[in-house]
Design a protein around this motif. Sequence first.
Motif, mmCIF file in Angstrom:
data_model
loop_
_atom_site.group_PDB
_atom_site.id
_atom_site.type_symbol
_atom_site.label_atom_id
_atom_site.label_comp_id
_atom_site.label_asym_id
_atom_site.label_seq_id
_atom_site.Cartn_x
_atom_site.Cartn_y
_atom_site.Cartn_z
ATOM 1 N N SER A 44 0.822 -1.204 0.000
ATOM 2 C CA SER A 44 0.000 0.000 0.000
ATOM 3 C C SER A 44 0.861 1.260 0.000
ATOM 4 O O SER A 44 0.486 2.275 -0.608
ATOM 5 N N SER A 45 2.027 1.211 0.645
ATOM 6 C CA SER A 45 2.923 2.374 0.627
ATOM 7 C C SER A 45 3.507 2.594 -0.764
ATOM 8 O O SER A 45 3.668 3.737 -1.217
ATOM 9 N N ALA A 46 3.806 1.495 -1.459
ATOM 10 C CA ALA A 46 4.321 1.617 -2.824
ATOM 11 C C ALA A 46 3.290 2.226 -3.762
ATOM 12 O O ALA A 46 3.633 2.903 -4.742
ATOM 13 N N ALA A 47 2.021 1.982 -3.460
ATOM 14 C CA ALA A 47 0.942 2.519 -4.287
ATOM 15 C C ALA A 47 0.550 3.935 -3.894
ATOM 16 O O ALA A 47 -0.312 4.540 -4.541
ATOM 17 N N MET A 48 1.152 4.464 -2.845
ATOM 18 C CA MET A 48 0.845 5.813 -2.370
ATOM 19 C C MET A 48 1.250 6.819 -3.436
ATOM 20 O O MET A 48 2.431 6.978 -3.755
ATOM 21 N N MET A 49 0.296 7.515 -4.002
ATOM 22 C CA MET A 49 0.542 8.364 -5.160
ATOM 23 C C MET A 49 1.026 9.762 -4.780
ATOM 24 O O MET A 49 1.806 10.374 -5.508
ATOM 25 N N THR A 55 1.619 12.914 -1.375
ATOM 26 C CA THR A 55 2.261 13.145 -0.080
ATOM 27 C C THR A 55 1.301 13.754 0.931
ATOM 28 O O THR A 55 1.728 14.193 1.999
ATOM 29 N N MET A 56 0.012 13.753 0.619
ATOM 30 C CA MET A 56 -0.959 14.400 1.485
ATOM 31 C C MET A 56 -1.528 13.423 2.513
ATOM 32 O O MET A 56 -1.266 12.219 2.476
ATOM 33 N N ALA A 57 -2.314 13.981 3.429
ATOM 34 C CA ALA A 57 -2.812 13.190 4.550
ATOM 35 C C ALA A 57 -3.594 11.966 4.101
ATOM 36 O O ALA A 57 -3.380 10.857 4.613
ATOM 37 N N ARG A 58 -4.503 12.138 3.145
ATOM 38 C CA ARG A 58 -5.336 11.010 2.721
ATOM 39 C C ARG A 58 -4.514 9.933 2.027
ATOM 40 O O ARG A 58 -4.837 8.746 2.112
ATOM 41 N N ASP A 59 -3.447 10.317 1.350
ATOM 42 C CA ASP A 59 -2.551 9.324 0.746
ATOM 43 C C ASP A 59 -1.911 8.467 1.839
ATOM 44 O O ASP A 59 -1.842 7.238 1.732
ATOM 45 N N PHE A 60 -1.442 9.129 2.884
ATOM 46 C CA PHE A 60 -0.818 8.399 3.984
ATOM 47 C C PHE A 60 -1.818 7.490 4.685
ATOM 48 O O PHE A 60 -1.527 6.318 4.959
ATOM 49 N N LEU A 61 -2.988 8.004 4.975
ATOM 50 C CA LEU A 61 -3.998 7.200 5.667
ATOM 51 C C LEU A 61 -4.332 5.940 4.872
ATOM 52 O O LEU A 61 -4.467 4.852 5.442
ATOM 53 N N ALA A 62 -4.450 6.071 3.560
ATOM 54 C CA ALA A 62 -4.768 4.915 2.727
ATOM 55 C C ALA A 62 -3.645 3.888 2.705
ATOM 56 O O ALA A 62 -3.884 2.694 2.477
ATOM 57 N N SER A 63 -2.424 4.342 2.978
ATOM 58 C CA SER A 63 -1.277 3.426 2.917
ATOM 59 C C SER A 63 -1.153 2.540 4.150
ATOM 60 O O SER A 63 -0.372 1.576 4.133
ATOM 61 N N ARG A 64 -1.906 2.835 5.215
ATOM 62 C CA ARG A 64 -1.825 2.049 6.450
ATOM 63 C C ARG A 64 -3.241 1.716 6.916
ATOM 64 O O ARG A 64 -3.731 2.265 7.909
ATOM 65 N N PRO A 65 -3.918 0.800 6.225
ATOM 66 C CA PRO A 65 -5.322 0.518 6.512
ATOM 67 C C PRO A 65 -5.522 -0.287 7.787
ATOM 68 O O PRO A 65 -4.603 -0.961 8.281
ATOM 69 N N VAL A 66 -6.740 -0.242 8.305
ATOM 70 C CA VAL A 66 -7.098 -1.057 9.468
ATOM 71 C C VAL A 66 -6.838 -2.533 9.192
ATOM 72 O O VAL A 66 -6.421 -3.281 10.085
#
Length: 444
Positions: free
Chosen positions: A191-196, A198-209
């Motif tokens: 998910s971090s590799a797919a992080m497009m 540098t904003m907050a929502r990008d980071f949140l999506a990279s570390r899901p529940v």
Amino acid sequence: MAETIVRGGTLVHHDGRKNADIAIDDGRISEIGPGLSAGKREIDARGLHVFPGILDVHLHFNEPGRAHWEGAQTGSHALAAGGGTTFFDMPLNSTPCTVAAGEVDRKRAALEAAAIADFGIWGGLVPGSVAEMPEMAAKGVVGFKAFMCDSGLPEFPHADEKTLSDGMAAAARLGLPVAVHAEDEAMIRRSSAAMMGTMARDFLASRPVAAEVAAITKAVEIAEETGAILHLVHVSSGSGVAVAVEARMRGVDVSVETCPHYLFFTEDDVERIGVTAKCAPPFRDRDEQDALWRAVLDERVDIVASDHSPCEPALKKDGDFRSSWGGIAGVQSTLAVLLERGFDGRRLRFERIAAVIAANPAARFKIVEKGALEVGKDADLVLLDPSRSYTLNATRLHQRHKNSPYIGSSFTGTVVRTIRRGETIFADGQVVAKTRGRFVRPHV
């Protein structure tokens, strides 16, 4: 005649409250009762609630090696200002990391020289350190910390499944817990590799529940197989707690820790606050937070700890959630959050707060002299005015760098005095300690 009498406060125990005096001799509670005889010195606690001192089992004071991020002196000052009297320092972000007996000795010496609070030390569980665990145990560590994902420091690599299994088996033989940062490495990497961006929502999506749930599931499976004592640190979601509770019901020896920031902030606050609010796991959505609050209120969460993990301000780069350091500076705010917030009209009872900040940590980690207002225990006390409100600003913070996501928040309940082993170390907004803290070790 007692050395000190704390007079007329409402004593808060994990199982009830009562109005009584406390007598202190030689740093320990010598008597509790109404109308005790005069002491050589008296502290007026009338109108105040007296809690046991906070035992913060999870923080990073970075001694030795990174005290410019936060050292034990400034860190323990902030801890005391928030009602803390004892802390357990993590094996990172110190340099070198505490993964062998020699590093335990170095950390102990650094903390003894600087901290005003009593302290324990976590050993590290990383690839190659399993053989070091018996000697670290002999030095008195409270347990062993492992990351199931990248820690952010190359010198503290994540524990692969074999390392974690071997380490849990070794810790079980030693009678010590393994504390696990539970996020699945493969899922986080993808998910971090797919992080497009540098904003907050990008980071949140990279570390899901889902990454937290998957890692907790694996950790409890290994603990069940090895007979380990498992401690899950900074669980951020109600979903994660549910996995641990199910495992506990089938006999796994697992405790659950969460942090005040997961109870106070949601993912929407990450966008509002910015990189000051970056941490791992990240803040969750409202539904997960509500479920987490229910777990705290219903006694499915055992411990609340700060996970104070500050850094130099330059490492928090505005707008850049990809490369900014992840960690919350909040050691001073644990009690404040627990007093302030609740869920669905329910607030934490004072007795429940005493349990999660003191009684449960002391019992779980076998620090028998701490955790309760009882005769024979260390005289670690927090005198609290529950009606006095304040808004947190940078001038109130005693940590090294005055960055915190809590700045600007209002709280009701003010720490008036913090007493460590009978000595007042914080009073009326000022650190007043004359002596240093002591090393504590588990009674195993």
